[in-house]
Design an enzyme around this catalytic site. Structure first.
Site, PDB file in Angstrom:
ATOM      1  CG  HIS A 177     -24.737  36.610  29.189  1.00 23.56           C
ATOM      2  ND1 HIS A 177     -23.951  37.137  29.225  1.00 23.56           N
ATOM      3  CD2 HIS A 177     -24.634  36.412  27.261  1.00 23.56           C
ATOM      4  CE1 HIS A 177     -23.529  36.310  29.260  1.00 23.56           C
ATOM      5  NE2 HIS A 177     -23.411  35.731  27.667  1.00 23.56           N
ATOM      6  CG  HIS A 194     -20.496  39.557  25.496  1.00 24.92           C
ATOM      7  ND1 HIS A 194     -20.952  40.637  26.035  1.00 24.92           N
ATOM      8  CD2 HIS A 194     -20.763  38.662  24.745  1.00 24.92           C
ATOM      9  CE1 HIS A 194     -22.467  39.233  26.499  1.00 24.92           C
ATOM     10  NE2 HIS A 194     -22.182  38.004  25.399  1.00 24.92           N
TER      11      HIS A 194
END
Ligand SMILES: Nc1ncnc2c1ncn2[C@@H]1O[C@H](COP(=O)(O)OP(=O)(O)O)[C@@H](O)[C@H]1O
Ligand SMILES: Nc1ncnc2c1ncn2[C@@H]1O[C@H](COP(=O)(O)OP(=O)(O)O)[C@@H](O)[C@H]1O
Ligand SMILES: [Mg+2]
Ligand SMILES: [Mg+2]
Ligand SMILES: [Mg+2]
Ligand SMILES: [Mg+2]
Lengths: 326, 225, 326, 225
Positions: free
Chosen positions: C214, C54
């Site tokens: 995700h 991320h």
């Protein structure tokens, strides 16, 4: 291939509208991006420009300590002389204007034409040609300008901010370019909005070595390899051209589509290579700064610093794409 | 110079064997049309050895050329060409904008009405010289010059040999087409394609291809009357 | 699919080595990223963490005015309790530590376990759950934490820097979360290094609406549409949940693989939507901040500001991923 | 508690009808092996309704479990299980790390040597309860509980019915496998898959699938002796 746009035709203008909305520090008019604060009397103006699709370059580097104006062209297409004339005239604070031009036929021709038309402004130019993948010979258009553009804009911008005269600002810009080298590697092609499909096909087993920033294929294809091997190819090419010694400023630049996590992986290898050469990584940047739309891949740009360049690099900068010290 | 009005009275393309303003306007209209038709092909050629924008660049440019001509209708051949060149410079960008723009402007500045066949050939040559000078390019560099220079030579030879206009344009078009095709085995020495080194070999130069298209439009238009 | 890595197994550690090399302001040990300056006595410590992939979240937000430490897990996998315990203990300056936890089962469980183990440190937690794509009901794990994490880290970090006590820092963190909403849209899947192929197949004609960070598929698929239509879907979803009024802080976030140019195109539409609602875009950020590896797409996160939150947002911050005022 | 040494003297899996330390070590070895073999399948299941890391998570975790067991060889069944659970918690992360970790730790803390069949069934149930409690999950939520709970019930019923160890494990494995398959039509209410709402329907839960694998390993190991 999907693009987050309204239409290929309006993409550049729509993006500029977004930039204007996002950054109150910018003023955008007729495809020229200015500092909202306007020209400062007595300060040398810095104007750059080039095709769109390299964001944050150049428009994202307009602001205190870097550019006074940027002229974005269509995607991967140099701006037209009108934009450059407009920008040059507008940012002149009486001390003249430096044109920072990446060495591409289109950029060179359009900036040259513009410079000729700017009769009332003292204009100097610096040509950025840092890409060691291109042979600098009579048989090419010369080396391309890539990552070093950021260094030139930052360092010349800092000197201009200090109030240095045009000749000095132009000279430091030329010096930064002379001390900088780049090499880029693509893992995938990019896709321009107008073409709507990848510029080239690259199988999963191969990479393009020695790419520029316009989605052009590189010098040769090579087998896909580890981050360590790929960065070594890039670093070797740079080191052969300009031996890595002393204090280095290093840009590990993403081409737009490579995750930051992977850029850090590559950067660890770059750092190890530099240590191995006994040089010192004095300053560094990792991220997407001089991009090729959604291309996956990276480039390395290295500048051999001296004290003056280090001081100017460290000087405050406040732009959408690069900011510190304010 | 291009500013003075020509002899023509009607809308014909030829007037006492000379090329009229209407002819030049029709030429540019035909170019705009053909560039649009061949846009994808030009872009594909540019994708192979450049940056995949040549088709889009010229399409945008010649569309603007027609708009400008419609906005302030020219009254002389030179005006048509200078307007077109100026528009290309102002609207295209990239390498081809200044190069084609300068070519059309040089041509426009060189034509003197009445535009005889010889006058046209000389003006065309002036356009080619403008490209060569600005681009520092010579035949063999794998650029638009490789299509334009042979076309110019063909026009000059046609004048020398007393060949008629229509046939002269056909000869020029064939020469341009052959010149464009001859760029395929060349290694580029100018422009973006030169970055590719030996990898530029085996692909037709997009600018040479568009130049061949532009010359071919002379034939189409001159066949119309 | 090509990845710029040495191996899937070493990718996280290699990336952390690169971060360490790139940012002397960070100290990285045992998969915890700290400020090199160490804890400040009397200041509340801020610890966050989550799966890698991320970036710049979270490690890129360690530094003055934001986090004191970040705990990166494997790609898309929450960190383990040991890391969190280590980080929490190390950054405690005696004033306690705030855990900033995105609402995912894995993150929640691991932070909970860690908090229980930190017996000598006063620990408070804030759960970030801003994603309106997920129904907050008994029948889900609750809303996911996405873009608002950045707002929480920035604003709580600023308050901690001012010397506020743990309860106040935790309370402002909760308030930021309560005032924030997000919605994300994917144009492509991402590819994790371990899987080596896209998590899901998405044809060129379709997008995933309501994605997390995700690489999970979203709530529904919809036809590919223009930037205007796609942003409208996101903005409508947010506006239905938390009406857009007053001063807004807006993050137009790239998922990692979308060019900045396209993010600006989308941002122009977001700005227009907000104007249309009569609200004011008081502050904004455009760029790749909370990413999903190489996924193409974007998310919008909006926080309804008040004067205090605006002041804390504007406060100086100096981290690799976010910097202003110093 | 799991700390006290068991009765066994040799390396056999059964000692007077009770499960030995060696049995539990072999179980974990077999799990590690099977997780590696099924890694791609577990990841593919997680890709469909999660984040494509379940195979990698468990592979990493059980590899570490074996390392830890090799580093400090346990001398009691409880030690094996507690060590495994602790390693999973310390090395896996994600949802499955704490959940499986807590399950093994709870099991380890519940077994009392000599580990009779009834003792194992009770310990297994303690493991399942730990997952349910930590994950706040119940059967029908489309999680690992949907495989673990029926397996636990099967073990308890086997004890009640006086069925032998080997057959009891077979019944448990079948129940777990059926439980995992039963997650296909379910809509997820816990974990990442719950974000998908109705789209989670039609896919097997990756955690349920790995749980079925773990229970199946009991059969393989108990067939060996
Ligand atoms: N120096 C030059 N001299 C003559 N023609 C050139 C030169 N450089 C480029 N060209 C021509 O321009 C064409 C490319 O045009 P275009 O794609 O529109 O611009 P760009 O290369 O800037 O993207 C080439 O195919 C070539 O024919
Ligand atoms: N609250 C919960 N209770 C029980 N099991 C859960 C819960 N949340 C998730 N799981 C299980 O964990 C599995 C996912 O594990 P894994 O993919 O390793 O972790 P993550 O979801 O963090 O990526 C799911 O398939 C499900 O069986
Ligand atoms: Mg171009
Ligand atoms: Mg081109
Ligand atoms: Mg995960
Ligand atoms: Mg998972």
């Amino acid at each position: 291939m999907k693009k987050l746009i309204n239409s290929a035709e309006s993409a550049v203008d729509d993006a500029l509208a977004g930039m204007a909305a996002a950054h109150p520090s910018l003023r955008i008019r007729d495809r020229v991006v200015y500092r909202a604060s306007g020209p400062r009397a007595g300060k040398v103006g810095l104007v750059s420009g080039g095709g769109s699709g390299h964001e944050p370059l150049h428009a994202g580097f307009v602001g205190y300590g870097m550019l006074d104006a940027a002229c974005p062209g269509e995607v991967f297409t140099s701006p037209v002389p009108d934009q450059i004339v407009e920008a040059t005239t507008a940012v002149d604070g009486g001390a003249g204007v430096l044109h920072i031009v990446k060495n591409y036929t289109g950029d060179v021709l359009n900036f040259e034409m513009a410079a000729e038309l700017c009769e009332d402004v003292q204009v100097a130019g610096v040509l950025v040609d840092d890409d060691v993948a291109v042979q600098d010979s009579l048989y090419t258009a010369g080396r391309r300008g890539t990552g070093a553009t950021l260094f030139v804009e930052k360092i010349a911008g800092a000197l201009a901010e200090e109030g240095a005269p045009l000749a000095e600002v132009a000279s430091v810009a030329g010096e930064v370019n002379a001390r900088s080298r780049s090499f880029g590697i693509a893992l995938t092609s990019c896709t321009t909005p107008a073409a709507g499909k990848p510029t080239f096909d690259l199988p999963d087993t191969q990479v393009e070595l020695g790419i520029g920033i316009h989605g052009e294929p590189g010098r040769i294809r090579a087998p896909m390899a580890s981050a360590r091997e790929l960065t070594e190819i890039a670093m070797d090419a740079i080191d052969r051209d300009l031996p890595l010694e002393g204090d280095l400023l290093v840009l590990l630049n993403g081409m737009g589509g490579t995750p930051l996590m992977e850029l850090y992986v590559a950067f660890a290898e770059v750092a190890a290579f530099i240590r191995g050469k006994g040089a010192r990584m004095a300053r560094s940047l990792v991220g997407n700064y001089v991009t090729s739309l959604d291309m996956q891949g990276f480039s390395v740009t290295i500048c051999r610093l001296d004290d003056t360049l280090t001081r100017l690099w460290d000087a405050p900068v406040e732009t959408p794409g690069l900011r510190w010290g304010r | 110079m291009g500013g003075s009005p020509d002899h023509e009275t009607g809308g014909g393309f030829m007037d006492l064997g000379t090329l009229t303003t209407a002819f030049f306007v029709a030429w540019l209209e035909e170019i705009a049309e053909q560039v649009r038709v061949h846009r994808e092909r030009l872009t594909a050629l540019d994708a192979a050895i450049g940056d995949a924008d040549h088709g889009a660049n010229l399409d945008r440019g010649f569309t603007e050329v027609l708009k400008a001509l419609a906005d302030s209708p020219p009254t002389a051949p030179g005006q048509v060409l200078v307007s077109a060149g100026t528009t290309l410079i102002r609207r295209v960008g990239g390498a081809s904008g200044p190069l084609y723009g300068s070519a059309f402007r040089a041509m426009g500045n060189a034509v003197e009405p009445p535009v005889t066949q010889a006058g046209f050939a000389a003006a065309f040559e002036a356009g080619v010289v403008a490209v060569e000078r600005l681009g520092k390019a010579a035949p063999g560099d794998k650029t638009m010059v490789d299509a334009l220079a042979p076309a110019s030579l063909a026009l000059a030879l046609a004048v020398r040999d007393g060949v008629g206009v229509r046939e002269a344009f056909e000869l020029a078009a064939r020469a341009a087409e052959e010149g464009a095709r001859a760029t395929i085995p060349m290694q580029a020495r100018k422009g973006r394609a030169s970055y590719l080194g030996e990898r530029s070999i085996g692909h037709e130069d997009p600018g040479a291809a568009s130049s061949a298209l532009i010359v071919a439009c002379l034939v189409t238009v001159s066949s119309r009357r």
